[in-house]
Design a protein around this motif. Structure first.
Motif, short mmCIF file in Angstrom:
data_model
loop_
_atom_site.label_atom_id
_atom_site.label_comp_id
_atom_site.label_asym_id
_atom_site.label_seq_id
_atom_site.Cartn_x
_atom_site.Cartn_y
_atom_site.Cartn_z
N GLU A 1 0.84 -1.20 0.00
CA GLU A 1 0.00 0.00 0.00
C GLU A 1 0.87 1.25 0.00
N TYR A 2 1.96 1.18 0.80
CA TYR A 2 2.87 2.33 0.86
C TYR A 2 3.53 2.57 -0.50
N LEU A 3 3.99 1.46 -1.13
CA LEU A 3 4.64 1.59 -2.44
C LEU A 3 3.66 2.10 -3.49
N LYS A 4 2.40 1.62 -3.42
CA LYS A 4 1.39 2.08 -4.35
C LYS A 4 1.14 3.57 -4.18
N GLN A 5 1.06 4.00 -2.91
CA GLN A 5 0.84 5.41 -2.64
C GLN A 5 2.02 6.24 -3.11
N GLN A 6 3.23 5.66 -2.97
CA GLN A 6 4.42 6.37 -3.46
C GLN A 6 4.34 6.59 -4.96
N ASN A 7 3.87 5.55 -5.68
CA ASN A 7 3.77 5.65 -7.14
C ASN A 7 2.70 6.65 -7.54
N GLU A 8 1.61 6.74 -6.73
CA GLU A 8 0.52 7.63 -7.06
C GLU A 8 0.79 9.05 -6.60
N SER A 9 1.69 9.22 -5.63
CA SER A 9 1.92 10.52 -5.03
C SER A 9 2.87 11.36 -5.86
N SER A 10 2.68 12.68 -5.76
CA SER A 10 3.59 13.60 -6.44
C SER A 10 4.84 13.83 -5.61
N PHE A 11 4.87 13.25 -4.42
CA PHE A 11 6.02 13.46 -3.54
C PHE A 11 7.04 12.36 -3.78
N ILE A 12 8.22 12.75 -4.24
CA ILE A 12 9.27 11.80 -4.58
C ILE A 12 10.12 11.52 -3.35
N ALA A 13 10.31 10.25 -3.05
CA ALA A 13 11.12 9.88 -1.89
C ALA A 13 11.96 8.66 -2.24
N LYS A 14 12.99 8.88 -3.04
CA LYS A 14 13.88 7.79 -3.43
C LYS A 14 15.10 7.70 -2.51
N SER A 15 15.53 8.84 -1.98
CA SER A 15 16.71 8.85 -1.11
C SER A 15 16.35 8.27 0.26
N GLU A 16 17.36 7.76 0.94
CA GLU A 16 17.13 7.13 2.25
C GLU A 16 16.56 8.12 3.28
N PRO A 17 17.08 9.37 3.36
CA PRO A 17 16.50 10.31 4.33
C PRO A 17 15.02 10.57 4.09
N MET A 18 14.63 10.71 2.80
CA MET A 18 13.23 10.99 2.50
C MET A 18 12.36 9.77 2.71
N ARG A 19 12.90 8.60 2.47
CA ARG A 19 12.12 7.37 2.72
C ARG A 19 11.79 7.25 4.21
N LYS A 20 12.75 7.60 5.05
CA LYS A 20 12.52 7.54 6.50
C LYS A 20 11.48 8.58 6.92
N ILE A 21 11.56 9.77 6.32
CA ILE A 21 10.60 10.82 6.64
C ILE A 21 9.19 10.41 6.22
N MET A 22 9.07 9.83 5.02
CA MET A 22 7.75 9.40 4.55
C MET A 22 7.20 8.28 5.42
N ALA A 23 8.08 7.40 5.87
CA ALA A 23 7.63 6.31 6.75
C ALA A 23 7.12 6.88 8.07
N THR A 24 7.82 7.88 8.61
CA THR A 24 7.39 8.52 9.85
C THR A 24 6.05 9.23 9.65
N ALA A 25 5.93 9.95 8.54
CA ALA A 25 4.68 10.67 8.25
C ALA A 25 3.51 9.70 8.12
N ASN A 26 3.75 8.57 7.47
CA ASN A 26 2.71 7.55 7.34
C ASN A 26 2.32 6.98 8.70
N GLN A 27 3.31 6.79 9.56
CA GLN A 27 3.06 6.19 10.86
C GLN A 27 2.24 7.09 11.77
N ILE A 28 2.52 8.40 11.74
CA ILE A 28 1.83 9.31 12.66
C ILE A 28 0.56 9.90 12.06
N ALA A 29 0.30 9.64 10.78
CA ALA A 29 -0.87 10.23 10.11
C ALA A 29 -2.17 9.84 10.82
N GLY A 30 -2.26 8.60 11.26
CA GLY A 30 -3.49 8.13 11.89
C GLY A 30 -3.64 8.51 13.33
#
Length: 453
Positions: free
Chosen positions: A135-164
Motif C-alpha cells: 500500500e505504501y509503495l502504491k501510494q508512493q507511485n501515485e503521489s507527487s512526492f518523490i522519496a527515493k533517497s534514504e533520508p526521505m524514505r525515512k521521513i515518509m515512513a514517519t509521516a505515514n506512521q503518525i498520520a493516523g
C-alpha cells in the motif's frame, strides 16, 4: 456380567482420556486412554493427587480447582510435559443433595492445531506487513512526492506512521523542500481525510488582520468588514486539519492567540460574543530555527512545545541528490501533459542539473522544468536551452581550488561525486563501469565503500 463390570468395560472401551477426581484432587478413576495421553501407566494414577502431579510437571493447569470454584463446566488448554497441548473439558458431578462430589474431565490432543494456529497468526502478521508495504509503495507511485533517497524514505515512513494519530506535527526545513506536500499527505492518510485541509500562511497575513482571518468576524465589527460577517480559518478547519505555514513569522501577540486556540479549541469571532468550538488536527511548518527563536525571546516557549510534539525535519534537495532525477522526470511528465508538448531531457542536461545546489529546493527545480518545457524549441532539451545561471560555465568551482583539503581527500571526494552522479543516471553497475572506464567489480566495491545505494 454385573452392572459394574458392564460400566467398567464401556468406560475403558471409549479409548479416550477420561479422568475422575474427588474434590480434593485425588484421582479415583481413569480410562486406559489417559495413560496414553500422559505417557504413563493409567493404573499408577489411581489414588494420586493432581496437585502433586502438577508439581512433578506432568500437566498444568488443573481442572479440579477450576470446577470446585465455579461449580460448572469449564474448558481450557492444558500443557502436558511442557510441550503437548490438550483441550480439556471438565464437569462437576453432584450427589442427591446437590453437593459436589466428583470432577470428571476428558481431553483432546490439539498440539498440531495449536501449532497450525500459531503458524496462521504469524502468516497473518506477515501478510499484513506485506499489505502495508504494498500500500505504501502504491501510494508512493501515485503521489507527487518523490522519496527515493534514504533520508526521505525515512521521513515518509514517519509521516505515514503518525498520520493516523491525532497529534500535533511540526515540519521543519528550508523553503521549497515540500513541507506543504507532506502536510497534505498527513491529512489525506488521517481519519480526518474527509474533512477540510485549511492552509494559513502566517507570514503573508498582516499582523493587524491575523486575528480576524484566523477567528473570523461579525458583521460591522470593524470598518470594511463584510456584511453578514465571515468565518475564520479555525472555524473552517472543523473536523479537518489546520495547517499553519511559516508559523515562525507570527508576532508575539499573535502567538498568544494561537496558543489559546490550541489549548482550548474554542474562540470568539472578532466583535462576537458567542463561543465557537472547532475540532481540528494541527500541523505547522517553518523554515526558521524555532529553538533559537525561543532562546532569543522571539518565540514563546510554551507555544513551541505545543507545536513541537512530533517534529519532522525535511533535508534540502542538495543533501538528497538521489531525488533530483526522479523529481525532474515527474515534473517533465506533469508539464508535458499539461502543455501538450512532447519533451525529453538530454543526458547532458540531467548531468548539469544534478550538479546544482538548488537553493530553492524542489520548488526551484519544478519551476525550471516548467520553464524549459514551454520555452524549448526541440523535443529534446539540450544544455543550450538552460538559462545562463543554470549552465556549467556559470557555476562556482571554487571548492576545487580549496588547498586546505589534502589531495587524497580531494580525489576521494571527486570519485564519490562521480559515482553518485553515475548511479543517478544509469541503472546498472555494468553501464556505470563502461561510462567511468573501470571494471564492474571495482564499481561495486567503490559503491559499497562510499555507502552509495
Amino acid at each position: 456380567m454385573t452392572e459394574w463390570d458392564e460400566y467398567k468395560t464401556i468406560f475403558h472401551s471409549l479409548q479416550e482420556d477420561i479422568l475422575v477426581t474427588k474434590t480434593d484432587g485425588t484421582i479415583v478413576k481413569v480410562s486406559k486412554g489417559t495413560g496414553d495421553v500422559y505417557d504413563v501407566n493409567a493404573d499408577d494414577l489411581i489414588g494420586k493427587s493432581v496437585y502433586d502431579l502438577e508439581k512433578q510437571g506432568l500437566f498444568t493447569p488443573l481442572a479440579t480447582p477450576m470446577v470446585v470454584e465455579k461449580k460448572e463446566r469449564v474448558t481450557f488448554v492444558q500443557t502436558v510435559g511442557g510441550e503437548k497441548k490438550l483441550l480439556v473439558t471438565a464437569l462437576p458431578v453432584f450427589d442427591k443433595n446437590n453437593k459436589l462430589v466428583r470432577v470428571v474431565s476428558y481431553s483432546h490432543d490439539v498440539t498440531e492445531l495449536m501449532e497450525i494456529k500459531a503458524g496462521m497468526e504469524e502468516m497473518t502478521e506477515e501478510m499484513e506487513r506485506v499489505r502495508k508495504e504494498l500500500e505504501y509503495l502504491k501510494q508512493q507511485n501515485e503521489s507527487s512526492f518523490i522519496a527515493k533517497s534514504e533520508p526521505m524514505r525515512k521521513i515518509m515512513a514517519t509521516a505515514n506512521q503518525i498520520a493516523g494519530v491525532d497529534v500535533s506535527v511540526l515540519l521543519l526545513g528550508e523553503s521549497g523542500v515540500g513541507k506543504t506536500e507532506i502536510a497534505k499527505m498527513i491529512h489525506e492518510k488521517s481519519e480526518r481525510a474527509g474533512g477540510p485541509f485549511i492552509e494559513v500562511n502566517c507570514g503573508a497575513i498582516p499582523e493587524s488582520l491575523f486575528e480576524a482571518e484566523l477567528f473570523g468576524y461579525e458583521s460591522g465589527s470593524f470598518t470594511g468588514a463584510a456584511k453578514g460577517g465571515k468565518k475564520g480559518f479555525a472555524e473552517l478547519a472543523d473536523q479537518g486539519t489546520l495547517f499553519l505555514d511559516e508559523v515562525g513569522e507570527l508576532s508575539l501577540s499573535n502567538q498568544v492567540k494561537v496558543l489559546k486556540l490550541i489549548q482550548e479549541k474554542s474562540f470568539y469571532r472578532v466583535g462576537g460574543r458567542k463561543e465557537i468550538r472547532a475540532d481540528f488536527r494541527l500541523v505547522s511548518a517553518t523554515n526558521k530555527r524555532l529553538k533559537e527563536s525561543v532562546e532569543n525571546n522571539l518565540f514563546r516557549e510554551d507555544l513551541y512545545f505545543r507545536l513541537n510534539v512530533v517534529p519532522i525535519t525535511i533535508p534540502p534537495l542538495r543533501e538528497r541528490k538521489e531525488d533530483i532525477v526522479p523529481l525532474i522526470q515527474y515534473a517533465l511528465d506533469l508539464f508535458t501533459k499539461r502543455y501538450k508538448r512532447k519533451r525529453t531531457m538530454s543526458r547532458e542536461v540531467l548531468h548539469e542539473l544534478t550538479e546544482l545546489e538548488w537553493r530553492g529546493n524542489v520548488r526551484e527545480l519544478t519551476n525550471l522544468i516548467e520553464r524549459l518545457v514551454v520555452t524549448s524549441h526541440r523535443s529534446i532539451i539540450l544544455p543550450e536551452d538552460l538559462p545562463d545561471n543554470y549552465k556549467a560555465e556559470g557555476k562556482d568551482y571554487s571548492r576545487m581550488n580549496n588547498f586546505e583539503e589534502s589531495l587524497p581527500k580531494t580525489l576521494e571526494r571527486v570519485e564519490r561525486d562521480q559515482l553518485q552522479k553515475a548511479r543517478l543516471l544509469y541503472k546498472t553497475t555494468t553501464r556505470m563501469a563502461e561510462v567511468l572506464g573501470i571494471s564492474q567489480p571495482s564499481i561495486v566495491r567503490k559503491l559499497k565503500k562510499y555507502g552509495i545505494k
